[in-house]
Design a protein around this motif. Structure first.
Motif, PDB file in Angstrom:
ATOM      1  N   UNK A   1       0.830  -1.207   0.000  1.00 41.71           N
ATOM      2  CA  UNK A   1       0.000   0.000   0.000  1.00 41.71           C
ATOM      3  C   UNK A   1       0.868   1.263   0.000  1.00 41.71           C
ATOM      4  N   UNK A   2       0.458   2.245  -0.780  1.00 41.69           N
ATOM      5  CA  UNK A   2       1.190   3.509  -0.815  1.00 41.69           C
ATOM      6  C   UNK A   2       1.219   4.170   0.565  1.00 41.69           C
ATOM      7  N   UNK A   3       0.114   4.077   1.303  1.00 42.44           N
ATOM      8  CA  UNK A   3       0.084   4.673   2.641  1.00 42.44           C
ATOM      9  C   UNK A   3       1.168   4.071   3.519  1.00 42.44           C
ATOM     10  N   UNK A   4       1.310   2.765   3.490  1.00 44.49           N
ATOM     11  CA  UNK A   4       2.319   2.107   4.313  1.00 44.49           C
ATOM     12  C   UNK A   4       3.722   2.554   3.905  1.00 44.49           C
TER      13      UNK A   4
ATOM     14  N   UNK B   1       8.725   8.225   6.062  1.00 41.46           N
ATOM     15  CA  UNK B   1       8.725   9.366   6.979  1.00 41.46           C
ATOM     16  C   UNK B   1       8.940   8.929   8.424  1.00 41.46           C
ATOM     17  N   UNK B   2       9.170   7.630   8.628  1.00 45.03           N
ATOM     18  CA  UNK B   2       9.386   7.040   9.946  1.00 45.03           C
ATOM     19  C   UNK B   2       8.226   7.311  10.904  1.00 45.03           C
ATOM     20  N   UNK B   3       6.999   7.241  10.360  1.00 44.88           N
ATOM     21  CA  UNK B   3       5.815   7.395  11.196  1.00 44.88           C
ATOM     22  C   UNK B   3       5.199   6.054  11.578  1.00 44.88           C
ATOM     23  N   UNK B   4       5.806   4.968  11.157  1.00 47.76           N
ATOM     24  CA  UNK B   4       5.382   3.631  11.569  1.00 47.76           C
ATOM     25  C   UNK B   4       6.573   2.702  11.419  1.00 47.76           C
ATOM     26  N   UNK B   5       6.582   1.656  12.222  1.00 47.31           N
ATOM     27  CA  UNK B   5       7.645   0.661  12.153  1.00 47.31           C
ATOM     28  C   UNK B   5       7.363  -0.307  11.015  1.00 47.31           C
TER      29      UNK B   5
ATOM     30  N   UNK C   1       4.135  -1.907  17.002  1.00 41.37           N
ATOM     31  CA  UNK C   1       2.939  -2.039  17.827  1.00 41.37           C
ATOM     32  C   UNK C   1       2.629  -3.488  18.155  1.00 41.37           C
ATOM     33  N   UNK C   2       2.898  -4.376  17.199  1.00 43.37           N
ATOM     34  CA  UNK C   2       2.505  -5.777  17.413  1.00 43.37           C
ATOM     35  C   UNK C   2       3.545  -6.499  18.260  1.00 43.37           C
ATOM     36  N   UNK C   3       3.092  -7.478  18.995  1.00 41.06           N
ATOM     37  CA  UNK C   3       3.952  -8.198  19.933  1.00 41.06           C
ATOM     38  C   UNK C   3       5.092  -8.869  19.198  1.00 41.06           C
ATOM     39  N   UNK C   4       6.294  -8.650  19.694  1.00 42.29           N
ATOM     40  CA  UNK C   4       7.466  -9.314  19.137  1.00 42.29           C
ATOM     41  C   UNK C   4       8.029  -8.646  17.912  1.00 42.29           C
ATOM     42  N   UNK C   5       7.311  -7.674  17.350  1.00 42.71           N
ATOM     43  CA  UNK C   5       7.823  -6.976  16.184  1.00 42.71           C
ATOM     44  C   UNK C   5       7.889  -7.814  14.924  1.00 42.71           C
TER      45      UNK C   5
END
Length: 267
Positions: free
Chosen positions: A213-216, A222-226, A260-264
């Motif tokens: 996804x382009x959003x992802x 931009x380092x706004x999500x892992x 966010x998710x357990x264990x990455x």
């Protein structure tokens, strides 16, 4: 991207969307912490106000911008934070008014820039279109910080195509920031836009590929999500490494977000 009008139009819309998010906030909400360490919502808007003013100087007052660069070089580790800290102390209504005034002036200057002109910046000189693209990327990214602080979910729009384009264009820069050689070959990048179109970059037959996804992708660069929380897929070791270090912004790489998710684990 010689004609800046399309991206300037999108920059205006992106700014107005963020404006609607903060315009009615209480003083207490302006003081809410955002994911950026030590930055409140006020700091986020203050930073955008400061960088819009810097871009306006670059477009309209080369000597004034040169003085700003010299000030930055004198305190490279704290210059940006200082600019945000000063404006963040203003009453929210005054800060909001300054942000609106500055971005309106910048919008006018970008539209009136001479075709083919290049303007000084903290890195290489930029065209008006590139300047507007960088401003949109920052506005969108810091807007995400504000939304996260408020627990708001923003509906993605195809304005993020500019962020995605910048993320692809900065592939080699991201490697350089980490002291790594740039990959020898182009990658194929295929991103599904919010509207359902497929955005493609690079040779169709490239063995190194990134899809998702382009959003992802925009959240990643931009380092706004892992990366572990995003539905991006890399084919090839070079493409895989890129997704671990990608960044569409100038300056050193930050710490980024924790998974966010357990264990990455990656999806």
């Amino acid at each position: 991207m010689s004609d800046p009008t399309p991206v300037v139009d999108d920059l205006r819309e992106e700014s107005e969307e963020l404006d609607r998010l903060v315009a009615e906030l209480s003083r207490e909400q302006w003081a809410l912490a955002t994911p950026a360490p030590r930055w409140t919502i006020a700091h986020q808007i203050a930073h955008l106000t400061w960088t819009d003013r810097s871009a306006l100087l670059a477009l309209t007052d080369e000597d004034g911008f040169r003085a700003l660069v010299e000030k930055a070089l004198a305190a490279p580790e704290s210059f940006v934070d200082q600019g945000a800290e000063e404006a963040a102390q203003l009453p929210p209504a005054e800060l909001l008014a300054q942000w609106r005034e500055g971005r309106t002036a910048l919008d006018k200057a970008l539209r009136e820039a001479a075709p083919g002109a290049r303007f000084p910046w903290y890195g290489p000189p930029m065209s008006a279109a590139s300047m507007a693209t960088a401003r949109l990327m920052e506005t969108w990214a810091h807007g995400q910080d504000v939304a996260d602080a408020l627990g708001a979910v923003r509906a993605p729009t195809d304005r993020i195509r500019h962020v995605a384009w910048l993320g692809v264009r900065t592939r080699d820069f991201a490697h350089g920031v980490h002291g790594l050689p740039a990959p020898a070959d182009d990658f194929r990048v295929e991103l599904l836009s919010p509207s359902g179109d497929l955005w493609t970059y690079g040779p169709e037959d490239a063995p190194q590929r990134v899809t998702g996804p382009a959003l992802d992708f925009c959240l990643l660069v931009t380092q706004r999500a892992h990366r572990a929380d995003l539905a991006l897929r890399a084919v090839g070791p070079d493409a895989d490494r890129w997704l671990d270090i990608a960044q569409a912004f100038a300056g050193p790489s930050g710490a980024g977000r924790e998974p966010r998710n357990a264990g990455g684990a990656r999806p």
